[in-house]
Design an enzyme around this catalytic site. Structure first.
Site, PDB file in Angstrom:
ATOM      1  N   ILE A  15       0.834  -1.210   0.000  1.00  0.00           N
ATOM      2  CA  ILE A  15       0.000   0.000   0.000  1.00  0.00           C
ATOM      3  C   ILE A  15       0.869   1.261   0.000  1.00  0.00           C
ATOM      4  O   ILE A  15       0.553   2.241  -0.659  1.00  0.00           O
ATOM      5  CB  ILE A  15      -1.014   0.002   1.168  1.00  0.00           C
ATOM      6  CG1 ILE A  15      -2.063   1.086   0.979  1.00  0.00           C
ATOM      7  CG2 ILE A  15      -0.327   0.133   2.509  1.00  0.00           C
ATOM      8  CD1 ILE A  15      -3.008   0.850  -0.152  1.00  0.00           C
ATOM      9  N   HIS A  82      -2.637   1.626  13.668  1.00  0.00           N
ATOM     10  CA  HIS A  82      -2.967   2.985  13.228  1.00  0.00           C
ATOM     11  C   HIS A  82      -3.104   3.968  14.386  1.00  0.00           C
ATOM     12  O   HIS A  82      -2.555   5.075  14.337  1.00  0.00           O
ATOM     13  CB  HIS A  82      -4.233   2.993  12.383  1.00  0.00           C
ATOM     14  CG  HIS A  82      -4.058   2.372  11.048  1.00  0.00           C
ATOM     15  ND1 HIS A  82      -5.074   2.326  10.122  1.00  0.00           N
ATOM     16  CD2 HIS A  82      -3.000   1.767  10.460  1.00  0.00           C
ATOM     17  CE1 HIS A  82      -4.645   1.712   9.023  1.00  0.00           C
ATOM     18  NE2 HIS A  82      -3.387   1.362   9.213  1.00  0.00           N
ATOM     19  N   LYS A 100      -6.753   3.734   5.560  1.00  0.00           N
ATOM     20  CA  LYS A 100      -8.037   3.284   6.082  1.00  0.00           C
ATOM     21  C   LYS A 100      -7.933   1.861   6.613  1.00  0.00           C
ATOM     22  O   LYS A 100      -7.092   1.111   6.122  1.00  0.00           O
ATOM     23  CB  LYS A 100      -9.111   3.394   5.003  1.00  0.00           C
ATOM     24  CG  LYS A 100      -8.867   2.473   3.811  1.00  0.00           C
ATOM     25  CD  LYS A 100      -9.879   2.732   2.738  1.00  0.00           C
ATOM     26  CE  LYS A 100      -9.633   1.903   1.526  1.00  0.00           C
ATOM     27  NZ  LYS A 100      -8.309   1.940   0.950  1.00  0.00           N
TER      28      LYS A 100
END
Length: 130
Positions: A15, A82, A100
């Site tokens: 990512i 996160h 996300k």
């Protein structure tokens, strides 16, 4: 002098590669630091991402967040990290772009939003809206 955002990248997986491909389209973005669990993973990430060629390597998010050459931090790590990484960055006065989902639950989300407000830094979730 032209406006430049100096990013630190946390996470060296697929990512983060994808995000840097997009970031390379904007000349106002520089990658000045890369943080991974190992120096070898950070070095491999830098080799495959030309935007990060001159980036410093860190294995500690807190140490990277303390770097005065980092304005903002992109967090591209597993979801359960996160909140903690975002709080470290915000408490160090860094803006955060977090992959996300931003948080695992509402409690984490509130903690993150409160830290952003207290620090005066921007907190954004990295997502594509159509």
């Amino acid at each position: 002098m032209k406006f430049m955002i100096r990013f630190g990248i946390v996470g060296t997986g697929r990512i983060s590669d994808w995000v840097l491909k997009g970031a390379a389209q904007d000349p106002r973005i520089a990658v000045t630091a890369v943080c991974s669990r190992t120096e070898a993973a950070a070095e491999a990430f830098i080799r495959r991402n030309p935007l990060a060629t001159d980036a410093k390597i860190y294995t500690s998010v807190a140490e990277m967040a303390a770097d005065p050459d980092v304005d903002a931090i992109y967090i591209g790590t597993p979801n359960q990290t996160h909140c903690d990484y975002t709080l470290v960055a915000l408490n160090a006065g860094k803006h955060v772009l977090c992959e996300k989902p931003l948080a695992l639950d509402a409690t984490e989300g509130r903690r993150m939003a409160e830290a952003a407000e207290a620090s005066g830094c921007l907190l954004m979730e990295a997502m594509v809206s159509t």
